[in-house]
Enzyme design. Structure first.
Site, PDB file in Angstrom:
ATOM      1  N   ARG A 309       0.913  -1.330  -0.146  1.00 64.93           N
ATOM      2  CA  ARG A 309       0.036  -0.107  -0.058  1.00 64.93           C
ATOM      3  C   ARG A 309       0.653   1.156   0.043  1.00 64.93           C
ATOM      4  O   ARG A 309       0.626   2.377  -0.602  1.00 64.93           O
ATOM      5  CB  ARG A 309      -0.699   0.270   1.176  1.00 64.93           C
ATOM      6  CG  ARG A 309      -1.991   1.091   1.274  1.00 64.93           C
ATOM      7  CD  ARG A 309      -3.039   0.792   2.442  1.00 64.93           C
ATOM      8  NE  ARG A 309      -2.487   1.321   3.592  1.00 64.93           N
ATOM      9  CZ  ARG A 309      -3.326   1.322   4.770  1.00 64.93           C
ATOM     10  NH1 ARG A 309      -4.545   0.659   4.709  1.00 64.93           N
ATOM     11  NH2 ARG A 309      -2.732   1.850   5.776  1.00 64.93           N
ATOM     12  N   ARG A 315       1.564   7.315   1.904  1.00 67.88           N
ATOM     13  CA  ARG A 315       1.418   7.480   3.390  1.00 67.88           C
ATOM     14  C   ARG A 315       3.053   7.001   4.142  1.00 67.88           C
ATOM     15  O   ARG A 315       3.527   6.033   3.845  1.00 67.88           O
ATOM     16  CB  ARG A 315       0.695   6.544   4.289  1.00 67.88           C
ATOM     17  CG  ARG A 315      -0.813   7.140   4.116  1.00 67.88           C
ATOM     18  CD  ARG A 315      -1.966   6.462   4.733  1.00 67.88           C
ATOM     19  NE  ARG A 315      -1.445   5.950   6.448  1.00 67.88           N
ATOM     20  CZ  ARG A 315      -2.516   5.415   7.007  1.00 67.88           C
ATOM     21  NH1 ARG A 315      -3.633   5.378   6.484  1.00 67.88           N
ATOM     22  NH2 ARG A 315      -2.110   5.083   8.282  1.00 67.88           N
ATOM     23  N   ARG A 327       3.570  -0.123  14.810  1.00 67.57           N
ATOM     24  CA  ARG A 327       2.033   0.069  14.770  1.00 67.57           C
ATOM     25  C   ARG A 327       1.334  -1.443  15.153  1.00 67.57           C
ATOM     26  O   ARG A 327       0.299  -1.130  15.891  1.00 67.57           O
ATOM     27  CB  ARG A 327       1.695   0.528  13.411  1.00 67.57           C
ATOM     28  CG  ARG A 327       1.907   1.988  13.466  1.00 67.57           C
ATOM     29  CD  ARG A 327       2.005   2.422  11.959  1.00 67.57           C
ATOM     30  NE  ARG A 327       0.824   2.295  11.412  1.00 67.57           N
ATOM     31  CZ  ARG A 327       0.473   2.346  10.022  1.00 67.57           C
ATOM     32  NH1 ARG A 327       1.517   2.384   9.105  1.00 67.57           N
ATOM     33  NH2 ARG A 327      -0.714   1.926   9.694  1.00 67.57           N
TER      34      ARG A 327
END
Ligand code: IMP
Ligand code: MG
Length: 371
Positions: A309, A315, A327
């Protein structure tokens, strides 16, 4: 009279009309008049709840009788507890008397059991139990309940002497606690699990309102609402926004959607204190969390998905493997507490989050349809 009433924080709907209550009282009175012909029984009223029933009952009783009262307590709010204490005993002695115990409702039977023990100790000549309402599904004792006005399902009821935390005794009809038909989901999933995608699909499928805490924060801050400004004052100082502020924002979202069929909470709760606050918030709407649904995806799959992604999303936190792994770690540390919290209530549901979007939706739906 109104069909829905509110007592303290709960709503109740009309369940047994005044006329039907009167029929039930009459039914018991007719039988007592038959059975106690030529006797002078003592009506032993169980306070407080049975006072209304007994006063109507004795007005319809055609033979001589005497009255006595006993007070025991077992309920806290709408929850039954096993501990029963005698607050006031029967005076004078019931020795050798024919006693009719008058109850408002027989639920677990704990109260009846306690009273029967007292009557046996007192060496009464005979005793019978008369109750306005009886919950056969809740009753766990072997004693025969001799006179029953009406059988009711295992719901919490108020009115005609019965109370919820002190209120409702003066109602002439009987009301039952309104059952929630809402579906409230707490949606969890590690970063990259497809939570956002599934929330969108579920929202449409079940006609739910999706409350993403991140979105709610951004909206309030952007529009400089009172709560947004307050939240920003903490964020600007680098502090965590207190739970009370977050809860108020969520409360406002819930209020805005008063007719919702349910909510998907996303990004909330994060702590046990928040989970408790959410329960209180939903309880004030006569509802609660139906279930916590957590998408489960293997760490390595998540890392690969997020790196993939990151190539297109731009991002920064999707581009660095170390950041991604951290995370994921943070997610599990946070979720473990909430998983435990909801597991204790039988509300935790892990769902395999690997597959196509529709495969995962199907798995989620299987769980949601049972809630
Ligand atoms: P039991 O000891 O479980 O049979 O409960 C009997 C007592 O609990 C009654 O005398 C009531 O005071 C209270 N109670 C049981 N069910 C209800 C209810 O649905 N509404 C209000 N009070 C109840
Ligand atoms: Mg009672």
């Amino acid at each position: 009279m109104k069909n829905t009433i509110t007592l303290h924080d709960l709503s109740f709907e009309k369940f047994i009309t005044k006329t039907n209550v009167q029929h039930a009282v009459n039914g018991v009175a007719v039988r007592l008049n038959e059975d106690y012909r030529g006797k002078c029984p003592v009506f032993l009223t169980v306070l407080n709840g049975a006072f209304l029933f007994s006063s109507e009952l004795i007005k319809k009783f055609d033979h001589d009788c005497e009255l006595s009262f006993i007070k025991v307590a077992s309920y806290e709010g709408t929850q039954q507890s096993d501990e029963i204490h005698t607050v006031m005993g029967a005076e004078p002695s019931l020795k050798g008397r024919d006693v009719i115990v008058v109850e408002d409702i027989v639920d677990s039977g704990n109260t009846v059991e306690t009273i029967i023990k007292i009557l046996k100790d007192e060496e009464v000549a005979s005793f019978k139990i008369a109750t306005l309402l009886y919950k056969p599904e809740a009753y766990k004792k072997p004693y025969k309940i001799d006179y029953i006005g009406l059988e009711v399902p295992n719901d919490f009821v108020v009115g005609y002497g019965l109370d919820y935390n002190g209120l409702g005794r003066n109602l002439t009809s009987i009301y039952k606690l309104k059952e929630s038909t809402m579906t409230n989901l707490v949606l969890f999933g590690p970063p990259g699990a497809g939570k956002g995608t599934q929330a969108e699909v579920l929202k449409e499928k079940y006609n739910l309102v999706h409350i993403s805490t991140g979105d709610v924060f951004r909206y309030n801050i952007k529009n400089a609402t009172e709560l947004g400004t307050l939240a920003k004052s903490y964020i600007d100082k680098g502090q965590l926004v207190p739970d009370s502020v977050t809860i108020k924002m969520l409360n406002a979202e819930v209020e805005k959607n008063a007719d919702a069929k349910g909510f998907i909470f996303d990004g909330f709760p994060r702590t046990e204190a928040q989970a408790e606050a959410l329960a209180v918030l939903l309880a004030s709407k006569n509802t609660g969390v139906s279930g916590m649904v957590a998408l489960e995806v293997d760490d390595e799959v998540l890392v690969q998905r997020l790196l993939e992604r990151g190539k297109t999303s731009g991002r920064a936190d999707d581009a660095d493997e170390a950041v991604i792994r951290n995370r994921i770690k943070v997610y599990y540390a946070e979720t473990a507490i909430l998983k435990g919290f909801y597991e204790k209530q039988d509300k935790y549901h892990g769902v395999d989050g690997v597959g196509t979007v529709s495969e995962i939706t199907d798995r989620l739906s299987k769980v949601i349809d049972t809630l």
